[in-house]
Motif scaffolding. Structure first.
Motif, PDB file in Angstrom:
ATOM      1  N   GLY A  70       0.549  -1.357  -0.029  1.00 54.59           N
ATOM      2  CA  GLY A  70       0.021   0.018   0.072  1.00 54.59           C
ATOM      3  C   GLY A  70       0.885   1.421  -0.039  1.00 54.59           C
ATOM      4  O   GLY A  70       0.302   2.205   0.157  1.00 54.59           O
ATOM      5  N   LYS A  71       1.936   1.165  -0.362  1.00 50.66           N
ATOM      6  CA  LYS A  71       2.817   2.502  -0.427  1.00 50.66           C
ATOM      7  C   LYS A  71       2.198   3.294  -1.460  1.00 50.66           C
ATOM      8  O   LYS A  71       2.055   4.609  -1.342  1.00 50.66           O
ATOM      9  N   THR A  72       1.868   3.021  -2.534  1.00 42.45           N
ATOM     10  CA  THR A  72       1.430   3.986  -3.765  1.00 42.45           C
ATOM     11  C   THR A  72       0.050   4.379  -3.227  1.00 42.45           C
ATOM     12  O   THR A  72      -0.041   5.488  -3.568  1.00 42.45           O
ATOM     13  N   THR A  73      -0.838   3.512  -2.832  1.00 43.53           N
ATOM     14  CA  THR A  73      -2.112   3.952  -2.553  1.00 43.53           C
ATOM     15  C   THR A  73      -2.025   4.961  -1.546  1.00 43.53           C
ATOM     16  O   THR A  73      -2.947   5.813  -1.412  1.00 43.53           O
ATOM     17  N   GLY A 119       6.418   3.401 -11.954  1.00 44.18           N
ATOM     18  CA  GLY A 119       5.581   4.602 -12.101  1.00 44.18           C
ATOM     19  C   GLY A 119       3.925   4.588 -11.712  1.00 44.18           C
ATOM     20  O   GLY A 119       2.765   4.971 -12.412  1.00 44.18           O
ATOM     21  N   ASN A 120       3.755   3.614 -10.536  1.00 47.12           N
ATOM     22  CA  ASN A 120       2.216   3.419 -10.236  1.00 47.12           C
ATOM     23  C   ASN A 120       1.534   4.913  -9.590  1.00 47.12           C
ATOM     24  O   ASN A 120       0.485   5.089  -9.872  1.00 47.12           O
ATOM     25  N   THR A 121       2.324   5.582  -8.827  1.00 48.03           N
ATOM     26  CA  THR A 121       1.789   6.934  -8.500  1.00 48.03           C
ATOM     27  C   THR A 121       1.497   7.714  -9.666  1.00 48.03           C
ATOM     28  O   THR A 121       0.469   8.290  -9.749  1.00 48.03           O
ATOM     29  N   THR A 125      -2.391  -1.304   6.778  1.00 51.41           N
ATOM     30  CA  THR A 125      -3.061  -1.240   5.587  1.00 51.41           C
ATOM     31  C   THR A 125      -3.890  -2.685   5.315  1.00 51.41           C
ATOM     32  O   THR A 125      -3.536  -3.671   5.656  1.00 51.41           O
ATOM     33  N   MET A 126      -4.912  -2.517   4.417  1.00 55.50           N
ATOM     34  CA  MET A 126      -5.643  -3.574   4.178  1.00 55.50           C
ATOM     35  C   MET A 126      -6.093  -4.415   5.187  1.00 55.50           C
ATOM     36  O   MET A 126      -6.300  -5.589   5.117  1.00 55.50           O
ATOM     37  N   PHE A 127      -6.581  -3.559   6.101  1.00 53.82           N
ATOM     38  CA  PHE A 127      -7.033  -4.361   7.314  1.00 53.82           C
ATOM     39  C   PHE A 127      -8.567  -4.985   7.228  1.00 53.82           C
ATOM     40  O   PHE A 127      -9.176  -4.196   6.516  1.00 53.82           O
ATOM     41  N   ARG A 139      -9.567  -2.614   4.217  1.00 51.44           N
ATOM     42  CA  ARG A 139      -9.478  -3.255   2.707  1.00 51.44           C
ATOM     43  C   ARG A 139     -10.791  -2.716   2.326  1.00 51.44           C
ATOM     44  O   ARG A 139     -11.836  -2.872   2.765  1.00 51.44           O
ATOM     45  N   ASN A 140     -10.551  -2.188   0.968  1.00 54.10           N
ATOM     46  CA  ASN A 140     -11.885  -1.544   0.433  1.00 54.10           C
ATOM     47  C   ASN A 140     -11.475  -1.504  -1.155  1.00 54.10           C
ATOM     48  O   ASN A 140     -10.781  -1.046  -1.821  1.00 54.10           O
ATOM     49  N   VAL A 141     -12.441  -2.299  -1.834  1.00 53.28           N
ATOM     50  CA  VAL A 141     -12.048  -2.446  -3.437  1.00 53.28           C
ATOM     51  C   VAL A 141     -11.925  -1.089  -4.200  1.00 53.28           C
ATOM     52  O   VAL A 141     -11.340  -1.056  -5.145  1.00 53.28           O
ATOM     53  N   ARG A 142     -12.824  -0.218  -3.658  1.00 56.48           N
ATOM     54  CA  ARG A 142     -12.732   1.091  -4.197  1.00 56.48           C
ATOM     55  C   ARG A 142     -11.415   1.622  -4.600  1.00 56.48           C
ATOM     56  O   ARG A 142     -11.177   2.255  -5.437  1.00 56.48           O
ATOM     57  N   GLN A 150       7.326  -8.052 -11.717  1.00 59.95           N
ATOM     58  CA  GLN A 150       7.848  -7.220 -10.884  1.00 59.95           C
ATOM     59  C   GLN A 150       7.010  -6.271 -10.046  1.00 59.95           C
ATOM     60  O   GLN A 150       7.571  -5.615  -9.217  1.00 59.95           O
ATOM     61  N   LYS A 151       5.664  -6.323 -10.390  1.00 59.97           N
ATOM     62  CA  LYS A 151       4.613  -5.933  -9.111  1.00 59.97           C
ATOM     63  C   LYS A 151       4.975  -6.518  -7.817  1.00 59.97           C
ATOM     64  O   LYS A 151       4.855  -7.790  -8.022  1.00 59.97           O
ATOM     65  N   GLY A 152       4.674  -5.741  -6.848  1.00 57.61           N
ATOM     66  CA  GLY A 152       4.892  -6.342  -5.728  1.00 57.61           C
ATOM     67  C   GLY A 152       3.814  -6.970  -5.052  1.00 57.61           C
ATOM     68  O   GLY A 152       2.715  -6.419  -5.409  1.00 57.61           O
TER      69      GLY A 152
HETATM   70  N1  LIG Z   1      -6.921  -0.679   1.485  1.00 58.11           N
HETATM   71  C1  LIG Z   1      -6.962  -1.290   0.257  1.00 58.11           C
HETATM   72  N2  LIG Z   1      -8.108  -1.984   0.020  1.00 58.11           N
HETATM   73  C2  LIG Z   1      -8.001  -2.738  -1.314  1.00 58.11           C
HETATM   74  N3  LIG Z   1      -7.104  -2.459  -2.347  1.00 58.11           N
HETATM   75  C3  LIG Z   1      -6.110  -1.924  -1.699  1.00 58.11           C
HETATM   76  C4  LIG Z   1      -5.761  -1.301  -0.693  1.00 58.11           C
HETATM   77  N4  LIG Z   1      -4.554  -0.709  -0.793  1.00 58.11           N
HETATM   78  C5  LIG Z   1      -3.936  -0.931  -1.640  1.00 58.11           C
HETATM   79  N5  LIG Z   1      -4.922  -1.746  -2.518  1.00 58.11           N
HETATM   80  C6  LIG Z   1      -4.520  -2.362  -3.739  1.00 58.11           C
HETATM   81  O1  LIG Z   1      -3.572  -3.422  -3.515  1.00 58.11           O
HETATM   82  C7  LIG Z   1      -2.252  -3.394  -4.469  1.00 58.11           C
HETATM   83  C8  LIG Z   1      -1.234  -3.087  -3.733  1.00 58.11           C
HETATM   84  O2  LIG Z   1      -1.161  -1.798  -3.418  1.00 58.11           O
HETATM   85  P1  LIG Z   1       0.052  -0.611  -3.685  1.00 58.11           P
HETATM   86  O3  LIG Z   1       0.250  -0.761  -5.234  1.00 58.11           O
HETATM   87  O4  LIG Z   1      -0.496   0.557  -3.391  1.00 58.11           O
HETATM   88  O5  LIG Z   1       1.285  -1.280  -2.942  1.00 58.11           O
HETATM   89  P2  LIG Z   1       2.815  -0.969  -3.007  1.00 58.11           P
HETATM   90  O6  LIG Z   1       3.282  -1.171  -1.778  1.00 58.11           O
HETATM   91  O7  LIG Z   1       2.631   0.342  -3.750  1.00 58.11           O
HETATM   92  O8  LIG Z   1       2.916  -2.075  -4.150  1.00 58.11           O
HETATM   93  P3  LIG Z   1       4.659  -2.243  -4.727  1.00 58.11           P
HETATM   94  O9  LIG Z   1       5.620  -2.682  -3.642  1.00 58.11           O
HETATM   95  O10 LIG Z   1       4.409  -3.027  -5.845  1.00 58.11           O
HETATM   96  O11 LIG Z   1       4.962  -0.808  -5.124  1.00 58.11           O
HETATM   97  C9  LIG Z   1      -2.945  -2.499  -5.650  1.00 58.11           C
HETATM   98  O12 LIG Z   1      -3.765  -2.918  -6.564  1.00 58.11           O
HETATM   99  C10 LIG Z   1      -3.690  -1.625  -4.713  1.00 58.11           C
HETATM  100  O13 LIG Z   1      -4.919  -0.851  -5.610  1.00 58.11           O
END
Ligand SMILES: Nc1ncnc2c1ncn2[C@@H]1O[C@H](COP(=O)(O)OP(=O)(O)OP(=O)(O)O)[C@@H](O)[C@H]1O
Ligand SMILES: Nc1ncnc2c1ncn2[C@@H]1O[C@H](COP(=O)(O)OP(=O)(O)OP(=O)(O)O)[C@@H](O)[C@H]1O
Ligand SMILES: [Mg+2]
Ligand SMILES: [Mg+2]
Lengths: 257, 257
Positions: free
Chosen positions: A15-18, A43-45, A189-191, A219-222, B10-12
């Motif tokens: 959940g870093k990017t999110t 480049g996810n952000t 995150t994603m609790f 955790r919220n699919v939105r 490569q996606k985490g």
């Molecule tokens: N609270 C949440 N509820 C549901 N889905 C989530 C939540 N937080 C993140 N996600 C989804 O889970 C996936 C991983 O989240 P995210 O990409 O933000 O993690 P990350 O740590 O940035 O990953 P990476 O290590 O690949 O950079 C993404 O598809 C994101 O949309």
């Protein structure tokens, strides 16, 4: 004087990017000026907030080819959204994958990002840096450039396992490159309502004590749908549990100022 | 003659490690000899199957210090589980993080893992290599050493976005380092009953056609609990939906032989 916050955790998908996107937008919604720095070659952000692909020049050109930081800052404002008035972005794309290798032999290789951000720190209230899932040179640059590190912690076993290594890296950087680096907090995150999630929460509290944010991101699919529209959760689903949680986190951050 | 399969993306957090462990165990349950190679400095495959920490010598010593492969292969057999009779492990730990940098200037830097595995390929029916969330030298070594790449695809937007880059890397490696590399298949992971998951599934099928495995791995909390006991899903929760799915995947793999 902008607060620079690296959002880091070498575990993938926590959940870093999110968090960078939605906390950044929530802080801007409260009237602050925000800069998002995408330091991840994925480049996810960047794609989570802008539809255009392969924006150049990007962070890569600034890090490796000394392009001026002003040339790699892009406004998100689009005449529509008032939040976006106050948010700028330094984008990344796959060119940045080369940077990890190219930086290895570069002069002042751990401090490039710090130097890049120096001239613009005062233009913002908050600067959030999205890190890749590794403890390589890009993350080290982010941690060396930041006043704070925010650690998203997914409520699962592997995420907890990797934390001590991240903390060791933070300690190393404090000793050497950046003595003022502090842990801003650990964000669950994603609790969800599983025994495992509850166990990770308790373990995190025992280990990090008052460093664990009160706000927990459910955790919220939105939250996972929003990036496919290049929208923050506040634009995509403003009354969802994800939006509510990130706004709550923004307020918690501001209260701790 | 062992089939070497890199599990890469490569996606985490898309389920690489969870797939290496549980597909590996499910294949061994069918009577085959399996080697798991942990090529990720996070060492999640290692901790997901063994309780000991920091096992040395590890893959790092083989890659960088030319320690013989026989010295870094550990048996999982423990006198209790019959599946573990047939599974060996090349473990990793954080030393491997240094490898990405140390390999940059090393002789034959992309082919080290291939050369390491050469003497033991015939001792196994299947060799699974767990990759880190990056397209750096460790993943490149895994792809150059493998006959096949299995791509876990989490049913979410960012996971789909990163796929074309992974495919470009596969193409590059096919042209240069490893012409016989093939995509074994794309595995949908963490599937659930959301519109988004369904969209990702349809998009994957349109893009990859018959390369998408029929087996889909559902989101099942048991899969995320198992590693905290260093157990595969077949040992931890043998009748869970996660266990059933990975067994089904093992059979699908064997049928396609
Ligand atoms: N609270 C949440 N509820 C549901 N889905 C989530 C939540 N937080 C993140 N996600 C989804 O889970 C996936 C991983 O989240 P995210 O990409 O933000 O993690 P990350 O740590 O940035 O990953 P990476 O290590 O690949 O950079 C993404 O598809 C994101 O949309
Ligand atoms: N089908 C599933 N259902 C529930 N949880 C899962 C499932 N598959 C994996 N997980 C959990 O999701 C998290 C990410 O999975 P995993 O670690 O296997 O991904 P990864 O691609 O190896 O991540 P990384 O990129 O960090 O190596 C882990 O906590 C894992 O236990
Ligand atoms: Mg990310
Ligand atoms: Mg993994």
């Amino acid at each position: 004087m902008g607060k620079i916050i690296a959002v880091a955790n070498q575990k993938g998908g926590v959940g870093k990017t999110t968090t960078v996107i939605n906390l950044g937008f929530a802080i801007a919604e409260l009237g602050k000026r925000v800069l998002l720095v995408d330091a991840d070659p994925q480049g996810n952000t960047t794609s989570g907030v802008k539809k255009e692909r392969n924006i150049r020049p990007s962070l890569y050109e600034a890090l490796i080819h000394d392009v001026s930081v002003k040339d790699v800052i892009y406004q998100l404002k689009d005449g529509n959204s008032s939040i976006r008035e106050r948010i700028d972005l330094i984008p990344s794309n796959l060119d940045l994958a080369g940077a990890e290798v190219e930086l290895v032999s570069a002069f002042l290789r751990e401090l490039r990002l710090k130097n890049i951000l120096e001239p613009v720190v005062d233009d913002y209230d908050y600067i959030f840096i999205d890190c890749p899932p590794s403890l390589g040179l890009l993350t080290i640059n982010a941690l060396s450039a930041s006043r704070y590190v925010l650690i998203p912690l997914q409520c699962e076993y592997y995420a907890l396992e990797g934390i001590s290594q991240l903390l060791k890296t933070v300690e190393l950087i404090k000793k050497g490159l950046n003595p003022s680096l502090e842990i801003l907090g650990v964000l669950l995150t994603m609790f969800n309502r599983t025994v495992l999630a509850q166990q990770v929460l308790e373990e995190a509290k025992r280990f990090f004590k008052d460093k664990v944010f009160n706000t927990i991101i459910p955790r919220n699919v939105r939250l996972s749908e929003a990036p496919s529209f290049s929208q923050s959760i506040l634009e995509y689903a403003e009354s969802s549990s994800g939006a509510i949680a990130y706004r709550e986190l923004a307020r918690e951050l501001m209260e701790n100022e």
